[in-house]
Structures are given as structure tokens and as C-alpha cells.
Write a protein that holds these residues in place. Structure first.
Motif, mmCIF file in Angstrom:
data_model
loop_
_atom_site.group_PDB
_atom_site.id
_atom_site.type_symbol
_atom_site.label_atom_id
_atom_site.label_comp_id
_atom_site.label_asym_id
_atom_site.label_seq_id
_atom_site.Cartn_x
_atom_site.Cartn_y
_atom_site.Cartn_z
ATOM 1 N N CYS A 84 0.836 -1.209 0.000
ATOM 2 C CA CYS A 84 0.000 0.000 0.000
ATOM 3 C C CYS A 84 0.867 1.253 0.000
ATOM 4 N N ARG A 85 1.943 1.222 0.761
ATOM 5 C CA ARG A 85 2.858 2.380 0.784
ATOM 6 C C ARG A 85 3.512 2.569 -0.575
ATOM 7 N N THR A 86 3.871 1.484 -1.222
ATOM 8 C CA THR A 86 4.519 1.572 -2.528
ATOM 9 C C THR A 86 3.601 2.191 -3.570
ATOM 10 N N SER A 87 2.333 1.789 -3.552
ATOM 11 C CA SER A 87 1.388 2.252 -4.565
ATOM 12 C C SER A 87 0.565 3.454 -4.126
ATOM 13 N N GLY A 88 0.612 3.796 -2.833
ATOM 14 C CA GLY A 88 -0.212 4.890 -2.341
ATOM 15 C C GLY A 88 -1.694 4.590 -2.437
ATOM 16 N N VAL A 89 -2.082 3.341 -2.140
ATOM 17 C CA VAL A 89 -3.446 2.882 -2.370
ATOM 18 C C VAL A 89 -4.091 2.474 -1.044
ATOM 19 N N HIS A 90 -5.413 2.633 -0.972
ATOM 20 C CA HIS A 90 -6.198 2.009 0.084
ATOM 21 C C HIS A 90 -6.549 0.584 -0.365
ATOM 22 N N ALA A 91 -6.584 -0.342 0.583
ATOM 23 C CA ALA A 91 -6.951 -1.725 0.281
ATOM 24 C C ALA A 91 -8.018 -2.202 1.245
ATOM 25 N N VAL A 92 -9.027 -2.895 0.711
ATOM 26 C CA VAL A 92 -10.038 -3.574 1.522
ATOM 27 C C VAL A 92 -9.795 -5.063 1.346
ATOM 28 N N VAL A 93 -9.325 -5.719 2.398
ATOM 29 C CA VAL A 93 -8.854 -7.103 2.333
ATOM 30 C C VAL A 93 -9.781 -7.983 3.159
ATOM 31 N N GLY A 94 -10.143 -9.158 2.616
ATOM 32 C CA GLY A 94 -11.004 -10.090 3.332
ATOM 33 C C GLY A 94 -10.195 -11.058 4.173
ATOM 34 N N LEU A 95 -10.579 -11.216 5.452
ATOM 35 C CA LEU A 95 -9.790 -12.062 6.346
ATOM 36 C C LEU A 95 -10.641 -12.599 7.485
ATOM 37 N N PRO A 96 -10.223 -13.767 8.044
ATOM 38 C CA PRO A 96 -10.825 -14.245 9.293
ATOM 39 C C PRO A 96 -10.251 -13.402 10.430
ATOM 40 N N LEU A 97 -11.101 -12.609 11.063
ATOM 41 C CA LEU A 97 -10.658 -11.545 11.952
ATOM 42 C C LEU A 97 -10.916 -11.898 13.410
ATOM 43 N N LEU A 98 -9.869 -11.779 14.235
ATOM 44 C CA LEU A 98 -9.989 -11.874 15.691
ATOM 45 C C LEU A 98 -10.010 -10.464 16.256
ATOM 46 N N GLU A 99 -11.076 -10.135 16.982
ATOM 47 C CA GLU A 99 -11.192 -8.777 17.514
ATOM 48 C C GLU A 99 -12.041 -8.814 18.784
ATOM 49 N N ASP A 100 -11.493 -8.280 19.851
ATOM 50 C CA ASP A 100 -12.214 -8.198 21.126
ATOM 51 C C ASP A 100 -12.716 -9.558 21.589
ATOM 52 N N GLY A 101 -11.885 -10.586 21.360
ATOM 53 C CA GLY A 101 -12.236 -11.921 21.813
ATOM 54 C C GLY A 101 -13.286 -12.625 20.970
ATOM 55 N N ARG A 102 -13.638 -12.054 19.815
ATOM 56 C CA ARG A 102 -14.654 -12.649 18.958
ATOM 57 C C ARG A 102 -14.058 -12.952 17.572
ATOM 58 N N ARG A 103 -14.753 -13.820 16.839
ATOM 59 C CA ARG A 103 -14.285 -14.259 15.521
ATOM 60 C C ARG A 103 -15.267 -13.774 14.461
ATOM 61 N N TYR A 104 -14.725 -13.121 13.462
ATOM 62 C CA TYR A 104 -15.568 -12.513 12.443
ATOM 63 C C TYR A 104 -15.108 -12.883 11.034
ATOM 64 N N ILE A 105 -16.048 -12.859 10.086
ATOM 65 C CA ILE A 105 -15.708 -12.713 8.677
ATOM 66 C C ILE A 105 -15.497 -11.214 8.482
ATOM 67 N N GLY A 106 -14.245 -10.826 8.277
ATOM 68 C CA GLY A 106 -13.928 -9.411 8.357
ATOM 69 C C GLY A 106 -13.371 -8.808 7.083
ATOM 70 N N SER A 107 -13.452 -7.483 7.042
ATOM 71 C CA SER A 107 -12.717 -6.683 6.065
ATOM 72 C C SER A 107 -11.769 -5.784 6.836
ATOM 73 N N LEU A 108 -10.536 -5.750 6.395
ATOM 74 C CA LEU A 108 -9.522 -4.862 6.957
ATOM 75 C C LEU A 108 -9.211 -3.798 5.922
ATOM 76 N N VAL A 109 -9.303 -2.540 6.323
ATOM 77 C CA VAL A 109 -8.993 -1.436 5.425
ATOM 78 C C VAL A 109 -7.622 -0.886 5.787
ATOM 79 N N LEU A 110 -6.709 -0.926 4.823
ATOM 80 C CA LEU A 110 -5.375 -0.352 4.978
ATOM 81 C C LEU A 110 -5.295 0.934 4.175
ATOM 82 N N GLY A 111 -4.588 1.919 4.725
ATOM 83 C CA GLY A 111 -4.434 3.195 4.057
ATOM 84 C C GLY A 111 -3.153 3.282 3.260
ATOM 85 N N PRO A 112 -2.962 4.377 2.525
ATOM 86 C CA PRO A 112 -1.804 4.517 1.642
ATOM 87 C C PRO A 112 -0.468 4.644 2.370
#
Length: 232
Positions: A66-94
């Protein structure tokens, strides 16, 4: 993005996502539902190592891309957050930073055994535009896109899996969101994941539902579109 996802192979999929992001010439790149592992529920249930947190160091190749391209990315992942398990999207910034996470709110029966349902809508800003996040079955709930539109979202970013024979379902669900006056950006699979065959067809639709651009069944390909009109 319509990437090739190796079933339950986190390292290979991180490398392919990073490769595609380094090639990107866009403000935003969106990937399908659970794109870093595929919809491999048996493997996810058996292997804790396939789950990721929002600040997981294994995500560094994506942050660097993302830093190389200066792009935002919406990535699909099995997410662990606050002790719970989600089908998640992670948004990364440029700058490679974590901008937001989103957890799928509407789950299939088969998913409820492994995942928790999300409880909040998420809107991010990219290039002066407000983007609402959605994952697959979310789009089947008309209230989901309506709520985002009423909250000011201009673009509905949908990460999904539509299997063969579900072309009409795809178009119907895209049409609901577009009917609320939003652009729709869809990233979905081509090829097999979780024992299901997908047909591709990722693309971008204008408010009202006309297709701006669509892919066929290609793997590791992307569809580009410019969101027209003045940003609010």
C-alpha cells in the motif's frame, strides 16, 4: 480485484495480494470475502494460525505494498477482535496504516457455527468520498445498504462470493444498493473456494444500476473505474 486464492494458504495469498497491490494504479483496491484464506471453514476451525488481528505482523507485506502504490486496500480475512471471531474486512491506508475493520453482519447458517455476527456499519473516506463496507450476504438485506446510504455513503464496497448459478442474485443485490443512489464496487471470486465454484464478474455499477465495468472469469485480474460526479 479478482485474485487467485490458494485454499487456506495464508503466506501464498498474502504474497499474491501484495503483488496485485504493487501493480495497482488506483485510490482503492477491494478484495473478495475472506480473500486471504478462501472460504475454507474446516481449515479455519482446525488451525488458529489462519486467524488474524488488525495489527497482525504477518500483514506487513500488504502494508508495504500500500505504501509503494499509495493505495487504500479492503482485504477479506478471518478476523480476531475483542475476543470474537468474524468474517472481516480490513482497510489499509496509503501509508500502510489500519484505517478500519468491518465485520459481516448477516451470516449464513453454516457460518454461525464458526463466526460471530458484526454489529456496526462502517463508512470510510477515500479521495473525499464516503464508502460503506459490506460482505456478501449483507447485500441480501435491503436495510443494510439503505442504512449506509442514509448515513451518507456514496459508494457501496461489496466483498463477496457468488457461486455458479447465482448471476441473477448478484445483479439483484447490486441493484438494491445502486437503487439507493450509490455506486457499487464488487469484488468476488473466480475459480473454486470452499468447495464452491465462482464465476467472476467483479465490477463497478453506477447509481441506478447500470454497469460501468465488469470482468469475466479471469483470475488475478482487476476492473478499473472512475467514480464520476462531484464528491460531497
Amino acid at each position: 480485484m479478482q485474485p487467485f486464492t490458494v485454499p487456506a494458504d495464508l503466506s501464498a495469498n498474502l504474497a499474491e495480494h501484495a503483488r496485485l497491490l504493487r501493480l495497482a494504479d488506483a485510490d482503492l483496491c477491494a478484495f473478495p470475502e475472506l480473500s486471504l484464506t478462501g472460504l475454507e471453514f474446516e481449515a479455519l476451525a482446525a488451525d488458529e494460525g489462519l486467524w488474524l488481528t488488525r495489527d497482525d505482523p504477518r500483514l506487513e507485506p500488504l502494508r508495504e505494498a500500500c505504501r509503494t502504490s499509495g493505495v487504500h486496500a479492503v482485504v477479506g480475512l478471518p478476523l480476531l477482535e475483542d475476543g470474537r471471531r468474524y468474517i472481516g474486512s480490513l482497510v489499509l491506508g496509503p501509508d500502510g496504516e489500519t484505517v478500519a475493520t468491518y465485520a459481516k453482519r448477516n451470516l449464513h447458517n453454516s457460518e454461525e457455527k464458526l463466526f460471530d455476527a458484526g454489529e456496526r456499519q462502517v463508512i470510510i473516506e477515500v479521495g473525499g468520498r464516503r464508502l460503506g463496507l459490506a460482505i456478501c450476504l449483507d447485500a441480501a438485506d435491503p436495510e443494510h445498504s439503505r442504512e449506509l446510504a442514509e448515513a451518507g455513503a456514496e459508494v457501496y464496497v461489496l466483498s463477496a462470493l457468488f457461486s455458479e448459478g447465482q448471476e441473477d442474485r448478484l445483479l439483484d443485490q447490486v441493484g438494491v444498493a445502486a437503487g439507493h443512489g450509490m455506486w457499487v464496487v464488487l469484488s468476488q471470486y473466480s475459480g473454486k473456494t470452499g468447495g464452491m465454484a465462482a464465476f467472476g464478474g467483479s465490477g463497478v455499477w453506477k447509481p441506478g444500476g447500470a454497469a460501468e465495468v465488469r470482468l469475466g472469469g479471469e483470475l488475478s485480474e482487476w476492473a478499473y473505474a472512475t467514480i464520476a460526479g462531484e464528491a460531497s
